[in-house]
Motif scaffolding. Sequence first.
Motif, PDB file in Angstrom:
ATOM      1  N   TYR A  95      -7.564  -6.949   4.344  1.00 51.77           N
ATOM      2  CA  TYR A  95      -6.993  -5.602   4.233  1.00 51.77           C
ATOM      3  C   TYR A  95      -6.550  -5.341   2.795  1.00 51.77           C
ATOM      4  O   TYR A  95      -6.875  -4.307   2.187  1.00 51.77           O
ATOM      5  CB  TYR A  95      -5.815  -5.522   5.207  1.00 51.77           C
ATOM      6  N   ALA A  96      -5.833  -6.304   2.204  1.00 51.52           N
ATOM      7  CA  ALA A  96      -5.322  -6.134   0.849  1.00 51.52           C
ATOM      8  C   ALA A  96      -6.463  -6.045  -0.171  1.00 51.52           C
ATOM      9  O   ALA A  96      -6.408  -5.256  -1.119  1.00 51.52           O
ATOM     10  CB  ALA A  96      -4.390  -7.291   0.498  1.00 51.52           C
TER      11      ALA A  96
ATOM     12  N   VAL B  40      -9.648  -5.082   0.269  1.00 53.47           N
ATOM     13  CA  VAL B  40     -10.416  -3.840   0.389  1.00 53.47           C
ATOM     14  C   VAL B  40      -9.657  -2.676  -0.240  1.00 53.47           C
ATOM     15  O   VAL B  40     -10.235  -1.834  -0.939  1.00 53.47           O
ATOM     16  CB  VAL B  40     -10.743  -3.555   1.864  1.00 53.47           C
ATOM     17  N   LEU B  41      -8.340  -2.643  -0.003  1.00 53.59           N
ATOM     18  CA  LEU B  41      -7.519  -1.552  -0.526  1.00 53.59           C
ATOM     19  C   LEU B  41      -7.042  -1.799  -1.955  1.00 53.59           C
ATOM     20  O   LEU B  41      -6.485  -0.896  -2.579  1.00 53.59           O
ATOM     21  CB  LEU B  41      -6.306  -1.328   0.378  1.00 53.59           C
ATOM     22  N   ARG B  42      -7.238  -3.024  -2.462  1.00 47.40           N
ATOM     23  CA  ARG B  42      -6.727  -3.425  -3.773  1.00 47.40           C
ATOM     24  C   ARG B  42      -5.228  -3.167  -3.865  1.00 47.40           C
ATOM     25  O   ARG B  42      -4.714  -2.620  -4.859  1.00 47.40           O
ATOM     26  CB  ARG B  42      -7.487  -2.720  -4.905  1.00 47.40           C
ATOM     27  N   SER B  43      -4.528  -3.574  -2.855  1.00 45.03           N
ATOM     28  CA  SER B  43      -3.087  -3.353  -2.783  1.00 45.03           C
ATOM     29  C   SER B  43      -2.334  -4.294  -3.713  1.00 45.03           C
ATOM     30  O   SER B  43      -2.739  -5.453  -3.910  1.00 45.03           O
ATOM     31  CB  SER B  43      -2.599  -3.565  -1.341  1.00 45.03           C
TER      32      SER B  43
ATOM     33  N   GLY C 218      -5.181  -5.625  -8.125  1.00 39.36           N
ATOM     34  CA  GLY C 218      -5.362  -5.963  -6.720  1.00 39.36           C
ATOM     35  C   GLY C 218      -4.546  -7.182  -6.323  1.00 39.36           C
ATOM     36  O   GLY C 218      -3.728  -7.687  -7.098  1.00 39.36           O
TER      37      GLY C 218
ATOM     38  N   GLU D 287       0.826  -1.203   0.000  1.00 38.88           N
ATOM     39  CA  GLU D 287       0.000   0.000   0.000  1.00 38.88           C
ATOM     40  C   GLU D 287       0.860   1.253   0.000  1.00 38.88           C
ATOM     41  O   GLU D 287       0.538   2.246  -0.675  1.00 38.88           O
ATOM     42  CB  GLU D 287      -0.937  -0.022   1.206  1.00 38.88           C
TER      43      GLU D 287
ATOM     44  N   ARG E 211       2.150   1.780  -3.505  1.00 39.91           N
ATOM     45  CA  ARG E 211       1.098   2.304  -4.376  1.00 39.91           C
ATOM     46  C   ARG E 211       0.865   3.782  -4.133  1.00 39.91           C
ATOM     47  O   ARG E 211       0.754   4.577  -5.077  1.00 39.91           O
ATOM     48  CB  ARG E 211      -0.198   1.518  -4.157  1.00 39.91           C
ATOM     49  N   ARG E 212       0.805   4.186  -2.869  1.00 42.39           N
ATOM     50  CA  ARG E 212       0.530   5.584  -2.542  1.00 42.39           C
ATOM     51  C   ARG E 212       1.683   6.497  -2.926  1.00 42.39           C
ATOM     52  O   ARG E 212       1.467   7.680  -3.212  1.00 42.39           O
ATOM     53  CB  ARG E 212       0.210   5.716  -1.053  1.00 42.39           C
TER      54      ARG E 212
END
Length: 373
Positions: A190-191, A193-196, A260, A159, A162-163
């Motif tokens: 967690y991954a 939901v965030l599409r990490s 994701g 994450e 990505r950010r």
Amino acid sequence: MSRHQVAGGLLPEPVPVRFVAEDGTAAGPPTGGEAGYRAEYRAPADDLLVDAYRRMVLGRRFDRQATALTKQGRLAVYPSSRGQEACQIAGVLALRADDWLFPTYRDCVALVARGLDPVEVLTLLRGDWHCGYDPAAVRVAPQCTPLATQTIHAVGMAEALRRRGEDAVAMAFIGDGGTSEGDFHEALNYAAVLRSPVVFFVQNNKYAISVPLARQSAAPALAYKGVGYGIRSEQVDGNDLVAVLSVLTEAVRHAREGGGPFLVEAHTYRIESHTNADDATRYRDAEEVARWEAADPLARLETYLRGRGLLDAAGVEAAHEAAEEYAARVRDRMNAEPETDPFELFDHVFAAPTPQLREQRALLAAELSAPEE
């Protein structure tokens, strides 16, 4: 509607993906249509497979050398990955240098294949207080002994990447036993939901120390655990390097391009005991081990490459000679007594030493300076 369209394309293949049969002959994959594997699973380039073979030979020799070092008292403990080399090497080759790897304690061969200094890789298992290498410099997290905690770390790193706008992914190695931990399920949720951009790579070697897979999960395959969280998932023959590398390459592409997270389960086997402190004969029989030795990933790949004219006797000999030279260098360096400073135990616990740490440091100093009786 094809099965690949069911549940949004999340479902794994009903049988593990396989390109090379146990006897080293081509086993597919099927192409297109209802019965075929996904079209995205393509055989890796020939030169990459030959490189993978050399790395597997070196990795197995390194593993044998590390096992010998425990018997010589040079390592406190060593968890062998013999029989899992296809997973170890494919996991590394599917990544770029700027991607992050989150290994478990059993993944020393993967770290060596990624180019880390073998003595630094073994530092933790030698009994040192740190992992031996600089994680930020090599983009490899410290090898993780607590089960599944590295999966959450991998999601956090993915994450962050990505950010920050980095075109990189994180891959978390995990064993079948780790999938029974709550951290694993929290990481998947967690991954998802965030599409990490993270790949969860489960090396299912059939035992969590002495607990067989049937006592851990009733799922038809561990790969199905990703589907409930909305994660695309797959299962693969973990002793077929061609198939593992193909599936992991697709998983990494999927994550890197914004698709994701991706969960891959590799069906493999731990030939040796859990560690040198374990006696595997107490919970599994010799016939089972022999069956899996017959499915050896290194022999399978060698036969396959020879059959396709990509490898000959000279190439095999050269690979083994290079591995022997590598093992000799590791042995010589590990036989040198390490220079240690016991006071380092107190240096990096807190930013500022607490009264308790100062007291403990003083006690150690007094003990070390006391005259011998």
